[in-house]
Design an enzyme around this catalytic site. Structure first.
Site, PDB file in Angstrom:
ATOM      1  N   ASP A 272       0.839  -1.204   0.000  1.00  0.00           N
ATOM      2  CA  ASP A 272       0.000   0.000   0.000  1.00  0.00           C
ATOM      3  C   ASP A 272       0.872   1.250   0.000  1.00  0.00           C
ATOM      4  O   ASP A 272       1.335   1.701   1.034  1.00  0.00           O
ATOM      5  CB  ASP A 272      -0.919  -0.007   1.235  1.00  0.00           C
ATOM      6  CG  ASP A 272      -1.803   1.237   1.299  1.00  0.00           C
ATOM      7  OD1 ASP A 272      -1.901   1.950   0.276  1.00  0.00           O
ATOM      8  OD2 ASP A 272      -2.387   1.486   2.376  1.00  0.00           O
ATOM      9  N   LYS A 279       1.618   7.985   0.176  1.00  0.00           N
ATOM     10  CA  LYS A 279       2.080   8.095   1.561  1.00  0.00           C
ATOM     11  C   LYS A 279       3.458   8.743   1.570  1.00  0.00           C
ATOM     12  O   LYS A 279       4.161   8.724   0.558  1.00  0.00           O
ATOM     13  CB  LYS A 279       2.199   6.693   2.175  1.00  0.00           C
ATOM     14  CG  LYS A 279       0.880   6.003   2.447  1.00  0.00           C
ATOM     15  CD  LYS A 279       1.121   4.639   3.084  1.00  0.00           C
ATOM     16  CE  LYS A 279      -0.168   3.889   3.336  1.00  0.00           C
ATOM     17  NZ  LYS A 279      -1.059   4.502   4.322  1.00  0.00           N
ATOM     18  N   ASP A 290       0.448  -4.891   4.633  1.00  0.00           N
ATOM     19  CA  ASP A 290      -0.962  -4.501   4.516  1.00  0.00           C
ATOM     20  C   ASP A 290      -1.836  -5.653   4.001  1.00  0.00           C
ATOM     21  O   ASP A 290      -3.000  -5.456   3.676  1.00  0.00           O
ATOM     22  CB  ASP A 290      -1.082  -3.273   3.602  1.00  0.00           C
ATOM     23  CG  ASP A 290      -2.266  -2.384   3.966  1.00  0.00           C
ATOM     24  OD1 ASP A 290      -2.774  -2.503   5.093  1.00  0.00           O
ATOM     25  OD2 ASP A 290      -2.686  -1.575   3.109  1.00  0.00           O
ATOM     26  N   ARG A 353     -10.863  -0.347   2.412  1.00  0.00           N
ATOM     27  CA  ARG A 353     -12.332  -0.443   2.497  1.00  0.00           C
ATOM     28  C   ARG A 353     -12.956  -0.678   1.124  1.00  0.00           C
ATOM     29  O   ARG A 353     -14.031  -1.263   1.020  1.00  0.00           O
ATOM     30  CB  ARG A 353     -12.884   0.823   3.172  1.00  0.00           C
ATOM     31  CG  ARG A 353     -12.672   2.086   2.407  1.00  0.00           C
ATOM     32  CD  ARG A 353     -12.837   3.317   3.282  1.00  0.00           C
ATOM     33  NE  ARG A 353     -11.674   3.535   4.160  1.00  0.00           N
ATOM     34  CZ  ARG A 353     -11.583   4.494   5.058  1.00  0.00           C
ATOM     35  NH1 ARG A 353     -12.590   5.330   5.231  1.00  0.00           N
ATOM     36  NH2 ARG A 353     -10.491   4.624   5.800  1.00  0.00           N
TER      37      ARG A 353
HETATM   38  N1  BES Z   1      -3.024   0.397   5.266  1.00  0.00           N
HETATM   39  C1  BES Z   1      -3.415   1.649   5.810  1.00  0.00           C
HETATM   40  C2  BES Z   1      -3.661   1.596   7.320  1.00  0.00           C
HETATM   41  C3  BES Z   1      -2.507   1.222   8.202  1.00  0.00           C
HETATM   42  C4  BES Z   1      -1.820   2.198   8.911  1.00  0.00           C
HETATM   43  C5  BES Z   1      -2.140  -0.076   8.382  1.00  0.00           C
HETATM   44  C6  BES Z   1      -0.780   1.874   9.738  1.00  0.00           C
HETATM   45  C7  BES Z   1      -1.091  -0.425   9.223  1.00  0.00           C
HETATM   46  C8  BES Z   1      -0.417   0.550   9.905  1.00  0.00           C
HETATM   47  C9  BES Z   1      -4.696   2.139   5.126  1.00  0.00           C
HETATM   48  O1  BES Z   1      -4.883   1.713   3.825  1.00  0.00           O
HETATM   49  C10 BES Z   1      -4.652   3.623   5.081  1.00  0.00           C
HETATM   50  O2  BES Z   1      -3.781   4.130   4.456  1.00  0.00           O
HETATM   51  N2  BES Z   1      -5.607   4.279   5.730  1.00  0.00           N
HETATM   52  C11 BES Z   1      -5.684   5.684   5.743  1.00  0.00           C
HETATM   53  C12 BES Z   1      -7.123   6.080   5.522  1.00  0.00           C
HETATM   54  C13 BES Z   1      -7.356   7.546   5.320  1.00  0.00           C
HETATM   55  C14 BES Z   1      -6.736   7.995   4.023  1.00  0.00           C
HETATM   56  C15 BES Z   1      -8.832   7.816   5.332  1.00  0.00           C
HETATM   57  C16 BES Z   1      -5.191   6.170   7.093  1.00  0.00           C
HETATM   58  O3  BES Z   1      -5.481   5.519   8.094  1.00  0.00           O
HETATM   59  O4  BES Z   1      -4.493   7.163   7.120  1.00  0.00           O
HETATM   60 ZN    ZN Z   2      -3.961  -0.031   3.289  1.00  0.00          ZN
HETATM   61 MN    MN Z   3      -3.944   2.997   2.407  1.00  0.00          MN
END
Ligand code: BES
Ligand code: ZN
Ligand code: MN
Length: 499
Positions: A272, A279, A290, A353
């Site tokens: 991811d 990111k 992930d 999601r």
């Molecule tokens: N894979 C990440 C979440 C994550 C964060 C997993 C830290 C393991 C450790 C997820 O896909 C993500 O990036 N979520 C975002 C959502 C936001 C953009 C609404 C987040 O949590 O920042």
């Molecule tokens: Zn993710």
């Molecule tokens: Mn993500």
């Protein structure tokens, strides 16, 4: 490592090292430890009285046998105070003991069952936890390093009472399978994303089924991107479209009973990057993990099948890679999920999601009456609960209670977050049915609320394990790196579902 069972007295064990135990504040060793103390002419009692041996959990004394050459070493492991003793204390003690034994270069190790005597734990459960702790503690991800030779070759449970053999062997077998299946999940999470694309993962699943002789019991089906398009999985495909590595919608069908169908879904984003909503590069490498939800689903499914669990299961591993490119989804794009709902993409980093939404639709259309998803879904859940506790969201209080309770038995913490309808306001879109991100407030909950829009009639449990998939330090039975979080709890949860 071969794991076996012997009906014999601990001091007759023909090996390098034996493991006995001691509760905190016990002054005179009893049971098997007492037998060894007598054999050692009171040496253990002496260590206790001079304060060297405390019985504290995770503390130990290693004695080189002064009486005879076999067993060469005796390890006395602390179990902590009796009042606080439980299954996870057994895992912790066994994990510590196994690591000490390995470091001491022992090749053939024997252990008594911790906690089944004055500990008051049911013997089969005690030996199961002991084996789990041992297997999990000795796990190492060695694929990319030259191997080391300090490895335990044989590990035996020793019990002198022949009447206990049958029940202990059963616990031993369950412990072996759960420990090994959790380690399979850890291997996949530790594997770097260049060597675990969706298609490579598919191959590995097939190889595992073959090597475990589960090809008849567990039927694998894989949908490629054309089939996904036909099934109208527009949300999932919108994540996949940025990567040259094709997605793979992997399903595993195991029918151990005629009970109602349970759908088990694991978030499987093999990497991811965030996509166009990229990111920051610091720590991005951790996003190879992930796919920990999918790994946990695989480990759980293998364990259920190996132990002939009486369940009816559809496991779903929707594998995709989230990368930015000229073909990637953009913020502002609108796509349609399998149930026809349109989604405005606010952030391409809220990709998990999108993949789970279509998987939930697929599970329910396949007849699942209970759906559980386990997902490294949100950074917000890491902020809320740290790397200790996983978040639960559900339309069933019963599923929440069961998961919390079973988690404690497994040494994993789970805690509920609310899904009050007001949270839906945050994911309302001006121009589509939903948007995929709801802003900074309650980020773990708005992700859960989003998923709920894809559940129709099923009982549903969402488990957000973000931050729990990997550790940055060793614990008493889990080492730094992938944890395999969820495998044992999900095994018990699904195994115990009644209807
Ligand atoms: N894979 C990440 C979440 C994550 C964060 C997993 C830290 C393991 C450790 C997820 O896909 C993500 O990036 N979520 C975002 C959502 C936001 C953009 C609404 C987040 O949590 O920042
Ligand atoms: Zn993710
Ligand atoms: Mn993500």
């Amino acid at each position: 490592m071969k794991i076996g069972y012997k009906t014999q007295s601990i001091i007759d064990f023909n090996g390098d090292l034996i493991i006995v135990n001691l509760f905190e504040k016990v002054k005179v060793a009893g049971g098997a430890t007492g037998t060894v103390d007598k054999f050692l002419k009171g040496m253990i009692s002496k260590l206790i009285s001079n304060g060297e041996l405390t019985g504290k959990l995770g503390e130990y004394s290693l004695i080189h046998n002064p009486i005879s050459s076999c067993p060469a070493k005796i390890l006395i492991i602390g179990l902590g105070p009796k009042e606080k003793f439980g299954l996870d204390e057994i895992r912790k003690a066994a994990g510590t003991a196994a690591r000490v034994a390995e470091r001491s270069a022992a090749k053939k190790v024997g252990s008594i069952v911790h906690g089944a005597g004055i500990g008051g734990i049911e013997p089969a459960m005690a030996v199961q936890a002991l084996i789990e702790g041992t297997i999990l503690a000795l796990y190492e991800f060695t694929q990319y390093k030259i191997g080391k030779d300090k490895k335990i070759k044989e590990f035996f449970i020793l019990e002198s009472d022949p009447k206990k053999e049958k029940i202990l062997k059963k616990g031993l077998e369950t412990g072996i399978i759960l420990g090994r299946c959790q380690n399979i999940a850890r291997d996949l999470v530790n594997e770097p994303a260049n060597n675990l694309t969706p298609l490579i993962l598919e191959k590995r699943v097939r190889t595992l089924l073959k090597s475990m002789k589960l090809e008849d019991k567990v039927k694998i089906k894989v949908m490629g991107k054309n089939q996904m398009a036909k099934a109208k999985m527009g949300a999932l495909l919108s994540v996949a479209q940025g990567s040259n590595n094709d997605p793979a919608f992997i399903t595993l069908r195991y029918q151990g009973s005629q009970k109602h169908l349970v759908g088990l879904i694991g978030k499987t984003v093999t990497f991811d990057s965030g996509g166009i909503s990229l990111k920051s590069s610091e720590g991005m490498g951790a996003m190879k993990g992930d796919m920990a939800g999918g790994a946990a689903v695989l480990g759980t499914t293998l364990a259920l099948a190996l132990l002939d669990s009486p369940v009816n299961l559809l496991a779903i591993i929707p594998a995709v890679e989230n990368l930015p490119s000229g073909t990637a989804s953009r913020p502002g794009d609108i796509v349609r999920a399998m149930n026809g709902k349109s989604i405005e993409i606010i952030s391409t980093d809220a990709e998990g999601r999108m993949t789970i939404a279509d998987a939930i639709c697929f599970a329910e259309q396949s007849g699942a009456k209970t759906i559980i998803d386990i997902s490294t879904l949100t950074g917000a859940s890491v902020i809320a609960l740290g790397d200790v506790t996983a978040a639960l969201m559900s339309n069933s209080d019963d599923l929440i209670e069961k998961t919390k309770k079973l988690g404690e038995k497994c040494g994993e913490h789970y805690w509920p977050l609310p899904l009050f309808p007001e949270y839906n306001d945050q994911i309302k879109s001006e121009i589509a049915d939903l948007k995929n991100a709801g802003g900074r407030k309650a980020g773990a909950i708005t992700a859960g609320a989003f998923l709920q829009h894809f559940v129709n009639k099923a009982k549903w449990l969402h488990i957000d394990i973000a931050g729990k998939e990997s550790r940055d330090s060793d614990s008493l039975y889990l080492s730094k790196g992938a944890t395999g979080f969820g495998v044992r709890t999900l095994f018990h949860l699904i195994n115990d579902l009644r209807t």
